[in-house]
Design an enzyme around this catalytic site. Sequence first.
Site, short mmCIF file in Angstrom:
data_model
loop_
_atom_site.label_atom_id
_atom_site.label_comp_id
_atom_site.label_asym_id
_atom_site.label_seq_id
_atom_site.Cartn_x
_atom_site.Cartn_y
_atom_site.Cartn_z
N LYS A 71 0.81 -1.24 0.00
CA LYS A 71 0.00 0.00 0.00
C LYS A 71 0.84 1.27 0.00
O LYS A 71 0.46 2.27 -0.61
CB LYS A 71 -0.95 0.01 1.20
N ASP A 107 -9.59 2.65 2.79
CA ASP A 107 -9.51 1.88 4.04
C ASP A 107 -10.04 2.67 5.24
O ASP A 107 -10.69 2.12 6.12
CB ASP A 107 -8.06 1.48 4.33
#
Length: 283
Positions: A71, A107
């Site tokens: 990420k 997220d």
Amino acid sequence: MDIDGSTTLLGILGDPVSHSLSPRMQNAALTEMKLNMCYVPLHVTPADLPAAVAGLKAMQFRGANVTIPHKVAVAALMDSLDETAVRTGAVNTIVNNGGELVGHNTDGVGFIRSLEEKVTLDYSDTPVLIAGAGGAARSVAVALAGKGVPAITILNRTRSRAEELTAILVRDFPGLKVEIATPEDDTGGIINSSKLVINATPLGMEGQLKSLPFRVDRISKEHVVCDIVYTRTQETPLLVAAQQKGAITLGGVGMLLHQGAVAIHLWTGIEPPIVSMRLSIEP
Ligand code: NAP
């Protein structure tokens, strides 16, 4: 799902990726939405990440999700980043706009939606402990800071990564108290003074790591304990231990659901069927 010559591809880049429930969940959504799209697991090692990202463009994927451990690294490979990805320095969703790769991060919103389905918190009176300082921890920390929590302690085995996350938080949230701890520190006091305790390390992932991310002897019924790691049974060693201590517990499936739903919306412009997505991943 009928795959034909004009099926548009989506995928998830991760290492490991075989544990991921995203293919099942996202394909359930795409099927119900009657879109000619297919979402595939893409096992990509860190060394191959630049080639894999270039491949998304070359093979005209509409986009991809990004999971552990990519990420943070993938953010530097994007053509542009949205505001949340800039703020967190992490990307979990790539949108391919005709050859321009845009990095997003869903997220944080996914975590908050999942948390608020389970508990009602006065954020201004909720000190937080987060174990981990990787891509997911960054998103969760920034989202909670944005909600107005007064203090966040970052517990991470590599101090420099915790310092990077601290710098992000201090830069954007001047009133927030941020502290760093490592597993060698006595974390009992930090747990006592926290109300929301979150695991954002992979400790507890299915078939992999059975140890706990922090000591649980000080966990009590006053705590909300979240494990963003998810398993098919929705149980992790941390959740089991925290339940035994009487804490309110929250697993990672709700975050998975909501971050994935926002990603589908980014790729298609259409609200996905949340109920079918949830049914596809609940045991
Ligand atoms: P990441 O960027 O690779 O970061 C991992 C973090 O965990 C780092 O802080 C790392 O510490 C720490 N860590 C790794 N292995 C460890 C170990 N053996 N012992 C102690 N600490 C360890 O990964 P990520 O993308 O943040 O993902 C973390 C976890 O969250 C994964 O299990 C992922 O599946 C899960 N996740 C779930 C959702 C959801 O929707 N439920 C969303 C995102 C992520 P160092 O800095 O010391 O390396």
